[in-house]
Design an enzyme around this catalytic site. Structure first.
Site, mmCIF file in Angstrom:
data_model
loop_
_atom_site.group_PDB
_atom_site.id
_atom_site.type_symbol
_atom_site.label_atom_id
_atom_site.label_comp_id
_atom_site.label_asym_id
_atom_site.label_seq_id
_atom_site.Cartn_x
_atom_site.Cartn_y
_atom_site.Cartn_z
ATOM 1 N N LYS A 19 23.440 48.987 40.753
ATOM 2 C CA LYS A 19 24.294 47.881 41.198
ATOM 3 C C LYS A 19 25.521 48.422 41.922
ATOM 4 O O LYS A 19 26.369 49.080 41.311
ATOM 5 C CB LYS A 19 24.777 47.034 40.021
ATOM 6 C CG LYS A 19 25.499 45.781 40.528
ATOM 7 C CD LYS A 19 26.352 45.115 39.489
ATOM 8 C CE LYS A 19 27.798 45.506 39.527
ATOM 9 N NZ LYS A 19 28.518 45.162 40.771
ATOM 10 N N GLU A 53 46.999 54.479 36.554
ATOM 11 C CA GLU A 53 46.259 54.760 37.780
ATOM 12 C C GLU A 53 46.567 53.645 38.786
ATOM 13 O O GLU A 53 46.287 52.477 38.530
ATOM 14 C CB GLU A 53 44.760 54.790 37.465
ATOM 15 C CG GLU A 53 43.932 55.200 38.655
ATOM 16 C CD GLU A 53 42.435 55.296 38.335
ATOM 17 O OE1 GLU A 53 41.920 54.399 37.665
ATOM 18 O OE2 GLU A 53 41.805 56.269 38.796
ATOM 19 N N GLU A 69 38.779 50.679 31.590
ATOM 20 C CA GLU A 69 38.647 49.454 30.797
ATOM 21 C C GLU A 69 37.179 48.998 30.711
ATOM 22 O O GLU A 69 36.664 48.737 29.614
ATOM 23 C CB GLU A 69 39.491 48.384 31.509
ATOM 24 C CG GLU A 69 39.688 47.129 30.751
ATOM 25 C CD GLU A 69 40.277 46.055 31.663
ATOM 26 O OE1 GLU A 69 40.771 46.391 32.772
ATOM 27 O OE2 GLU A 69 40.224 44.883 31.267
ATOM 28 N N GLY A 117 34.569 50.836 31.409
ATOM 29 C CA GLY A 117 33.833 51.927 30.770
ATOM 30 C C GLY A 117 33.867 51.804 29.251
ATOM 31 O O GLY A 117 32.841 51.970 28.570
ATOM 32 N N GLU A 140 32.130 57.946 34.173
ATOM 33 C CA GLU A 140 33.086 58.654 35.033
ATOM 34 C C GLU A 140 34.171 57.638 35.346
ATOM 35 O O GLU A 140 33.940 56.687 36.083
ATOM 36 C CB GLU A 140 32.366 59.161 36.289
ATOM 37 C CG GLU A 140 33.096 60.282 36.963
ATOM 38 C CD GLU A 140 34.013 59.777 38.046
ATOM 39 O OE1 GLU A 140 35.189 59.475 37.707
ATOM 40 O OE2 GLU A 140 33.580 59.668 39.188
ATOM 41 N N GLY A 152 33.726 53.866 37.323
ATOM 42 C CA GLY A 152 34.626 52.740 37.564
ATOM 43 C C GLY A 152 35.843 52.849 36.671
ATOM 44 O O GLY A 152 36.249 53.957 36.295
HETATM 45 P P1 NDP Z 1 35.447 48.135 37.754
HETATM 46 O O1 NDP Z 1 35.387 49.148 36.678
HETATM 47 O O2 NDP Z 1 35.595 46.721 37.385
HETATM 48 O O3 NDP Z 1 34.136 48.233 38.669
HETATM 49 C C1 NDP Z 1 33.194 49.280 38.693
HETATM 50 C C2 NDP Z 1 31.788 48.710 38.709
HETATM 51 O O4 NDP Z 1 31.485 48.076 37.465
HETATM 52 C C3 NDP Z 1 31.574 47.632 39.763
HETATM 53 O O5 NDP Z 1 30.267 47.708 40.251
HETATM 54 C C4 NDP Z 1 31.790 46.377 38.949
HETATM 55 O O6 NDP Z 1 31.279 45.226 39.541
HETATM 56 C C5 NDP Z 1 31.093 46.726 37.673
HETATM 57 N N1 NDP Z 1 31.509 45.929 36.521
HETATM 58 C C6 NDP Z 1 32.610 45.136 36.364
HETATM 59 N N2 NDP Z 1 32.631 44.592 35.132
HETATM 60 C C7 NDP Z 1 31.532 45.039 34.494
HETATM 61 C C8 NDP Z 1 31.001 44.836 33.177
HETATM 62 N N3 NDP Z 1 31.617 44.083 32.279
HETATM 63 N N4 NDP Z 1 29.853 45.461 32.848
HETATM 64 C C9 NDP Z 1 29.217 46.260 33.721
HETATM 65 N N5 NDP Z 1 29.666 46.481 34.972
HETATM 66 C C10 NDP Z 1 30.818 45.892 35.357
HETATM 67 O O7 NDP Z 1 36.559 48.551 38.755
HETATM 68 P P2 NDP Z 1 37.334 47.569 39.752
HETATM 69 O O8 NDP Z 1 36.570 47.494 40.986
HETATM 70 O O9 NDP Z 1 37.682 46.275 39.109
HETATM 71 O O10 NDP Z 1 38.669 48.374 39.963
HETATM 72 C C11 NDP Z 1 39.718 48.259 39.013
HETATM 73 C C12 NDP Z 1 40.411 49.571 38.817
HETATM 74 O O11 NDP Z 1 39.480 50.534 38.333
HETATM 75 C C13 NDP Z 1 40.964 50.203 40.065
HETATM 76 O O12 NDP Z 1 42.199 49.722 40.375
HETATM 77 C C14 NDP Z 1 40.987 51.637 39.675
HETATM 78 O O13 NDP Z 1 42.155 51.917 38.956
HETATM 79 C C15 NDP Z 1 39.808 51.804 38.792
HETATM 80 N N6 NDP Z 1 38.631 52.345 39.490
HETATM 81 C C16 NDP Z 1 38.273 53.615 39.225
HETATM 82 C C17 NDP Z 1 37.206 54.161 39.896
HETATM 83 C C18 NDP Z 1 36.770 55.540 39.659
HETATM 84 O O14 NDP Z 1 36.065 56.093 40.485
HETATM 85 N N7 NDP Z 1 37.103 56.134 38.552
HETATM 86 C C19 NDP Z 1 36.465 53.429 40.888
HETATM 87 C C20 NDP Z 1 36.881 52.061 41.052
HETATM 88 C C21 NDP Z 1 37.932 51.577 40.364
HETATM 89 P P3 NDP Z 1 32.270 44.419 40.535
HETATM 90 O O15 NDP Z 1 32.416 45.209 41.748
HETATM 91 O O16 NDP Z 1 31.580 43.166 40.788
HETATM 92 O O17 NDP Z 1 33.535 44.207 39.773
#
Ligand code: NDP
Length: 496
Positions: free
Chosen positions: A195, A399, A249, A251, A268, A246
């Protein structure tokens, strides 16, 4: 001699370098009006769709499927079927052929992918062209090489694939994160349901065409688009492993849901990396490293060097040089080949950056932003540096995931280590010094998965990447990156 110096005296000194626009053509990308989800080698039409936009212009690009629970279950069934009926028993050398094919097709179509990545995600074309695409192809090449050597890579451990892997990726490196996840999973003999992030689905959807071209058997890779609900449904589905990149939170929420289920998990997550500059470092190079560390990809990088630690004796010249360098950064159209800093990925992310920057001002930090003209539409944020930052400020703890740097100082190596480790995260760090022994001394003590020395943000498929503490667990890249996708007879490993 006199003539030359006279001419030199008369020649106007430009206050800034003006660059003529150098836009990359969009014509190479053929967008569809509407995309379904890719399951079992076919496009399926989900009941709901949503609009994906270009963050640089807010222009609508396409309607994309919002996969519901039934779509997710269907995709997992397709992956299970492909796993049990062919893929997992295929000789490694045969799996490798598909991975090599995918790598070559990505190289051949790299301009198309780079343009689409910049269009949908907002990152500068020179980054998607020179970093994301070459690295994505390199990951497939690298793991293709391991597919028929697993017995040698893990001697006497009888490696076998885990089964169906559910993979959830973020929006900062959409295609590259796909490659990090899909390549090792397939090399190890698993099938996948992936996804992509809600805001950046388009390169993952174009990747389905690469799979078709490579004649990968149906169901080996399934791509389902949608928001967090789709991700949550994938976590709960009958998969054998979840690989997630991602926020910390989400995670943590996934880890809670998977506790006791026996599904394997790698996370990660976020970071708040320390980039540490000692007084014997080559300062001009270090300043380039600082800029690359935090302004690369608008700071949307989990391992971004967002906390700069400068040895007190050189703090003034470093900050001065940094500000001068920041004034030359070109912010604007991601498709312009001269652009250094592109668009912020989404309205929500821009709001988050603005809120944290406001907290930095309120808490008393000093802010510097170079003058630059931002486009009227789209989501933009000027590269920003904060000085006078205390360790307790939110901008030094949380972050930000944007082009915002916090500068702190230290006097001794011990103090640098203590301050750098004073964070819930532990993904990466940078050390700049002329002394090799100091690099090793620091690397031993920094609680970070990656420590770069006299460089920053360097990636290689052969090198493992991953975190300590709240930055997650499990490694991606290298031999380590295969392990989470393998089961070993009689020696099950937890988590990874
Ligand atoms: P998220 O952790 O929400 O998103 C990462 C992925 O998880 C996306 O595909 C998201 O879908 C999906 N997702 C969201 N909620 C769930 C759930 N409950 N169960 C399973 N999968 C889920 O990151 P955000 O895009 O909301 O970004 C928020 C913050 O996270 C950023 O500001 C940054 O600080 C951090 N971040 C860190 C990253 C990293 O590489 N370590 C990468 C991205 C963000 P969807 O896109 O639809 O929300």
């Amino acid at each position: 001699m006199t003539e030359i110096s006279k001419r030199g005296d008369r020649s106007p000194v430009p206050a800034e370098w003006a660059y003529a626009p150098a836009p990359e053509s969009r014509d190479i990308v053929q967008l569809q009006e509407r995309y379904g989800v890719y399951v079992g080698g076919k496009w399926l039409e989900p009941a709901e769709t949503y609009e994906t936009v270009s963050p640089a212009t807010e222009e609508a690009l396409a309607q994309v499927g919002q996969a519901g629970e039934a779509d997710v279950l269907h995709a997992v069934d397709a992956a299970r079927d492909a796993f049990e009926n062919g893929w997992s028993s295929l000789p490694g050398s045969e799996r490798a052929k598909y991975l090599f094919r995918i790598a070559r097709i990505l190289q051949e179509r790299s301009r198309e992918f780079a343009v689409l990545e910049s269009l949908n995600g907002g990152k500068p074309i020179k980054e998607s062209r020179d970093v994301d695409l070459p690295l994505a192809a390199a990951h497939f090449f690298y793991y293709a090489g391991w597919a028929d050597k697993l017995e040698y890579a893990f001697p006497n451990r009888k490696p076998r694939p885990v089964g169906v892997a559910g993979q959830i990726i973020p929006w900062n490196f959409p295609l590259l994160m796909l490659a990090w996840k899909v390549a090792p999973a397939l090399a190890a003999g698993n099938t996948v349901v992936l996804k992509p992030a809600e805001t950046t689905p388009l390169t993952a959807l174009l990747f389905c065409d690469v799979i078709r071209q490579a004649e990968l058997p149906p169901g080996v890779v399934n791509i389902i688009t949608g928001d967090g609900r789709t991700g949550a449904a994938l976590v709960d589905a009958a998969v054998d492993k979840i690989a997630f990149t991602g926020s910390t939170e989400v995670g943590k929420a996934i880890q809670r849901r998977l506790a006791g289920t026996g599904k394997k998990l790698t996370l990660e997550l976020g970071g708040k990396a320390a980039n540490i500059i000692f007084d014997d470092a080559a300062l001009d190079q270090a300043v380039e490293g600082i800029v690359n560390g935090i302004y690369f990809n608008q700071g949307h990088v989990c391992c971004a060097g967002s906390r700069l630690f400068v040895q007190e004796s050189i703090a003034e010249p470093v900050v001065e040089k940094l500000k001068r360098r920041m004034a030359t950064l070109r912010v604007g159209d991601p498709l312009d080949k001269n652009t250094d800093v592109g668009a912020i990925n989404s309205r929500a992310q821009l709001d988050k950056i603005e809120e944290l920057v406001a907290s930095g001002r309120d808490e008393g930090a000093e802010v510097y932003q170079p003058t630059c003209r931002l486009p009227e539409r789209g989501y933009w944020f000027v590269p920003t540096v904060f000085t006078n930052v205390a360790q307790s400020y939110r901008i030094a703890q949380e972050e930000i995931f944007g082009p915002v740097l916090s500068v702190l100082t230290f006097r001794t190596p011990e103090e640098a280590v203590e301050k750098a480790n004073n964070t819930p995260y532990g993904l990466s760090a940078g050390v700049w010094t002329e002394k090799g022994s100091r690099i090793l001394w620091m690397a031993e003590r920094l609680r970070a998965g990656v420590v770069w020395a006299n460089t920053y943000n360097r990636f290689d498929p052969a090198s493992p990447f991953g975190g300590y503490k709240e930055s997650g667990f499990g490694r991606e890249g290298g031999l380590h990156g295969l392990e989470p996708y393998l089961a070993f007879d009689g020696a099950e490993t937890f988590g990874g």
